[in-house]
Design a protein around this motif. Structure first.
Motif, PDB file in Angstrom:
ATOM      1  N   TYR A 180       0.797  -1.164  -0.008  1.00  0.00           N
ATOM      2  CA  TYR A 180       0.030  -0.109  -0.031  1.00  0.00           C
ATOM      3  C   TYR A 180       0.846   1.138  -0.141  1.00  0.00           C
ATOM      4  CZ  TYR A 180      -3.154   3.615   1.652  1.00  0.00           C
ATOM      5  OH  TYR A 180      -3.874   4.837   1.920  1.00  0.00           O
ATOM      6  N   LEU A 181       1.917   1.164   0.742  1.00  0.00           N
ATOM      7  CA  LEU A 181       2.647   2.449   1.018  1.00  0.00           C
ATOM      8  C   LEU A 181       3.340   2.452  -0.405  1.00  0.00           C
ATOM      9  CD1 LEU A 181       4.426   2.025   4.469  1.00  0.00           C
ATOM     10  CD2 LEU A 181       2.504   3.629   3.729  1.00  0.00           C
ATOM     11  N   GLU A 182       4.020   1.491  -1.139  1.00  0.00           N
ATOM     12  CA  GLU A 182       4.623   1.858  -2.309  1.00  0.00           C
ATOM     13  C   GLU A 182       3.676   2.127  -3.290  1.00  0.00           C
ATOM     14  OE1 GLU A 182       7.790   1.651  -3.312  1.00  0.00           O
ATOM     15  OE2 GLU A 182       7.981   1.651  -1.106  1.00  0.00           O
ATOM     16  N   ALA A 183       2.312   1.585  -3.442  1.00  0.00           N
ATOM     17  CA  ALA A 183       1.177   2.452  -4.530  1.00  0.00           C
ATOM     18  C   ALA A 183       1.024   3.859  -4.118  1.00  0.00           C
ATOM     19  CB  ALA A 183      -0.051   1.403  -4.102  1.00  0.00           C
ATOM     20  N   LEU A 184       0.993   4.047  -2.581  1.00  0.00           N
ATOM     21  CA  LEU A 184       0.686   5.616  -2.458  1.00  0.00           C
ATOM     22  C   LEU A 184       1.642   6.255  -3.073  1.00  0.00           C
ATOM     23  CD1 LEU A 184      -0.549   5.781   1.311  1.00  0.00           C
ATOM     24  CD2 LEU A 184      -1.552   6.626  -0.764  1.00  0.00           C
ATOM     25  N   ARG A 185       3.211   5.931  -2.877  1.00  0.00           N
ATOM     26  CA  ARG A 185       4.244   6.845  -3.546  1.00  0.00           C
ATOM     27  C   ARG A 185       4.038   6.882  -4.978  1.00  0.00           C
ATOM     28  NH1 ARG A 185       7.239   3.511   0.833  1.00  0.00           N
ATOM     29  NH2 ARG A 185       7.848   5.055   2.607  1.00  0.00           N
ATOM     30  N   ALA A 186       3.783   5.649  -5.559  1.00  0.00           N
ATOM     31  CA  ALA A 186       3.696   5.656  -7.116  1.00  0.00           C
ATOM     32  C   ALA A 186       2.469   6.720  -7.428  1.00  0.00           C
ATOM     33  CB  ALA A 186       3.292   4.381  -7.607  1.00  0.00           C
ATOM     34  N   GLU A 217      -7.848   0.417  -8.390  1.00  0.00           N
ATOM     35  CA  GLU A 217      -7.183  -0.930  -8.504  1.00  0.00           C
ATOM     36  C   GLU A 217      -5.970  -1.488  -8.976  1.00  0.00           C
ATOM     37  OE1 GLU A 217     -10.110  -4.014  -9.383  1.00  0.00           O
ATOM     38  OE2 GLU A 217     -11.783  -2.726  -8.907  1.00  0.00           O
ATOM     39  N   SER A 218      -5.580  -0.574  -9.939  1.00  0.00           N
ATOM     40  CA  SER A 218      -4.249  -0.652 -10.566  1.00  0.00           C
ATOM     41  C   SER A 218      -3.550   0.697 -10.625  1.00  0.00           C
ATOM     42  CB  SER A 218      -4.285  -1.329 -12.043  1.00  0.00           C
ATOM     43  OG  SER A 218      -3.135  -1.408 -12.622  1.00  0.00           O
ATOM     44  N   ILE A 219      -2.175   0.764 -10.359  1.00  0.00           N
ATOM     45  CA  ILE A 219      -1.376   1.849 -10.355  1.00  0.00           C
ATOM     46  C   ILE A 219      -0.081   1.572 -10.922  1.00  0.00           C
ATOM     47  CG2 ILE A 219      -0.050   3.766  -9.189  1.00  0.00           C
ATOM     48  CD1 ILE A 219      -2.298   3.374  -7.028  1.00  0.00           C
ATOM     49  N   LEU A 220       0.550   2.249 -12.042  1.00  0.00           N
ATOM     50  CA  LEU A 220       1.407   1.872 -12.699  1.00  0.00           C
ATOM     51  C   LEU A 220       2.511   2.946 -11.978  1.00  0.00           C
ATOM     52  CD1 LEU A 220       3.196   0.721 -14.964  1.00  0.00           C
ATOM     53  CD2 LEU A 220       2.665   2.645 -16.217  1.00  0.00           C
ATOM     54  N   ASP A 221       3.656   2.342 -11.355  1.00  0.00           N
ATOM     55  CA  ASP A 221       4.744   2.977 -10.864  1.00  0.00           C
ATOM     56  C   ASP A 221       5.558   3.476 -11.726  1.00  0.00           C
ATOM     57  OD1 ASP A 221       7.106   3.646  -9.234  1.00  0.00           O
ATOM     58  OD2 ASP A 221       6.842   2.254  -7.823  1.00  0.00           O
ATOM     59  N   PRO A 222       5.766   4.822 -12.093  1.00  0.00           N
ATOM     60  CA  PRO A 222       6.801   5.463 -13.104  1.00  0.00           C
ATOM     61  C   PRO A 222       8.011   5.128 -12.526  1.00  0.00           C
ATOM     62  CG  PRO A 222       5.620   7.042 -11.800  1.00  0.00           C
ATOM     63  CD  PRO A 222       4.928   6.003 -11.069  1.00  0.00           C
ATOM     64  N   ARG A 223       8.572   5.069 -11.692  1.00  0.00           N
ATOM     65  CA  ARG A 223      10.108   4.951 -11.196  1.00  0.00           C
ATOM     66  C   ARG A 223      10.441   3.467 -11.552  1.00  0.00           C
ATOM     67  NH1 ARG A 223      10.299   5.106  -5.472  1.00  0.00           N
ATOM     68  NH2 ARG A 223       8.295   4.347  -5.588  1.00  0.00           N
ATOM     69  N   THR A 224       9.549   2.576 -11.209  1.00  0.00           N
ATOM     70  CA  THR A 224       9.931   1.204 -11.504  1.00  0.00           C
ATOM     71  C   THR A 224       9.256   0.538 -12.592  1.00  0.00           C
ATOM     72  OG1 THR A 224       8.100   0.165 -10.043  1.00  0.00           O
ATOM     73  CG2 THR A 224      10.373   0.657  -9.045  1.00  0.00           C
ATOM     74  N   ARG A 225       8.339   1.149 -13.275  1.00  0.00           N
ATOM     75  CA  ARG A 225       7.666   0.687 -14.591  1.00  0.00           C
ATOM     76  C   ARG A 225       7.015  -0.511 -14.017  1.00  0.00           C
ATOM     77  NH1 ARG A 225       7.872   4.071 -18.241  1.00  0.00           N
ATOM     78  NH2 ARG A 225       9.832   4.795 -19.065  1.00  0.00           N
ATOM     79  N   ARG A 228      -4.337  -3.677  -6.270  1.00  0.00           N
ATOM     80  CA  ARG A 228      -5.052  -3.645  -4.814  1.00  0.00           C
ATOM     81  C   ARG A 228      -5.092  -4.794  -4.465  1.00  0.00           C
ATOM     82  NH1 ARG A 228     -10.784  -1.037  -4.692  1.00  0.00           N
ATOM     83  NH2 ARG A 228      -9.672   0.851  -5.550  1.00  0.00           N
ATOM     84  N   PRO A 229      -4.701  -5.239  -3.244  1.00  0.00           N
ATOM     85  CA  PRO A 229      -4.911  -6.815  -2.644  1.00  0.00           C
ATOM     86  C   PRO A 229      -6.355  -6.985  -2.715  1.00  0.00           C
ATOM     87  CG  PRO A 229      -3.426  -5.514  -1.314  1.00  0.00           C
ATOM     88  CD  PRO A 229      -3.861  -4.512  -2.205  1.00  0.00           C
TER      89      PRO A 229
END
Length: 171
Positions: free
Chosen positions: A23-29, A153-161, A166-167
């Motif tokens: 969740y924290l990584e998704a928030l950051r992304a 439900e889905s987030i693309l992390d631009p840093r890590t691609r 969402r669990p």
């Protein structure tokens, strides 16, 4: 604008800790550089002696009860509120909490910067702030608003691609 998020990752529950870190990584992304995450920690809490052997709670009896106390999260939040006020970082502080322990921090913030507005967002089940809070704006967060505020439900992390999903437990 900066959003400061204060939390501590759970202990002794690896699945819950994994979901929380996800969740924290998704928030950051999702939020990018506007999000500042501060992570506290949990300290084992001393419990009453074991009822089976009368030893402390770390005894060898089959029944294990562990309790933890969150450390540094509330103090870090309070310190950041006052520090931000002292630096003139904000015209408004929005505190999402019903914890009356924040009253001294809000008083200190008002001493440093009397013109800064402080509003409390009260979590569900807390209709209004404790009487220790005076001259504050507040509003209640209802369950419907919480559901509408979930991350996609889905987030693309631009840093890590990588895609963050969402669990299933959170749907």
């Amino acid at each position: 604008m900066t959003v400061r998020y204060f939390t501590a990752v759970v202990r002794s529950e690896p699945d819950a800790a994994s979901r929380q870190n996800h969740y924290l990584e998704a928030l950051r992304a999702h939020c990018g550089p506007t999000l500042d995450v501060q992570v506290g920690w949990f300290k084992p809490k001393k419990l009453a002696p074991c009822k089976q052997c009368s030893e402390d709670w770390l005894c060898g009896c089959p029944r294990k009860v562990r309790s933890y106390e969150e450390k540094e999260t509330d103090v870090a939040l309070a310190a950041a509120m006052v520090a931000d006020a002292a630096r003139g970082c904000a015209d408004l502080s929005l505190l999402v909490s019903a914890d009356s322990d924040f009253a001294p921090a809000i008083r200190a913030l008002k001493q440093v910067r009397p013109e800064q507005q402080v509003i409390m967002a009260m979590p569900p089940g807390n209709p209004k702030p404790h009487k220790r809070f005076t001259d504050l704006g507040y509003f209640s967060i209802n369950e419907t608003a919480l559901r509408r505020s979930q991350l996609p439900e889905s987030i693309l992390d631009p840093r890590t691609r990588t895609e963050r999903r969402r669990p299933m437990k959170w749907i």
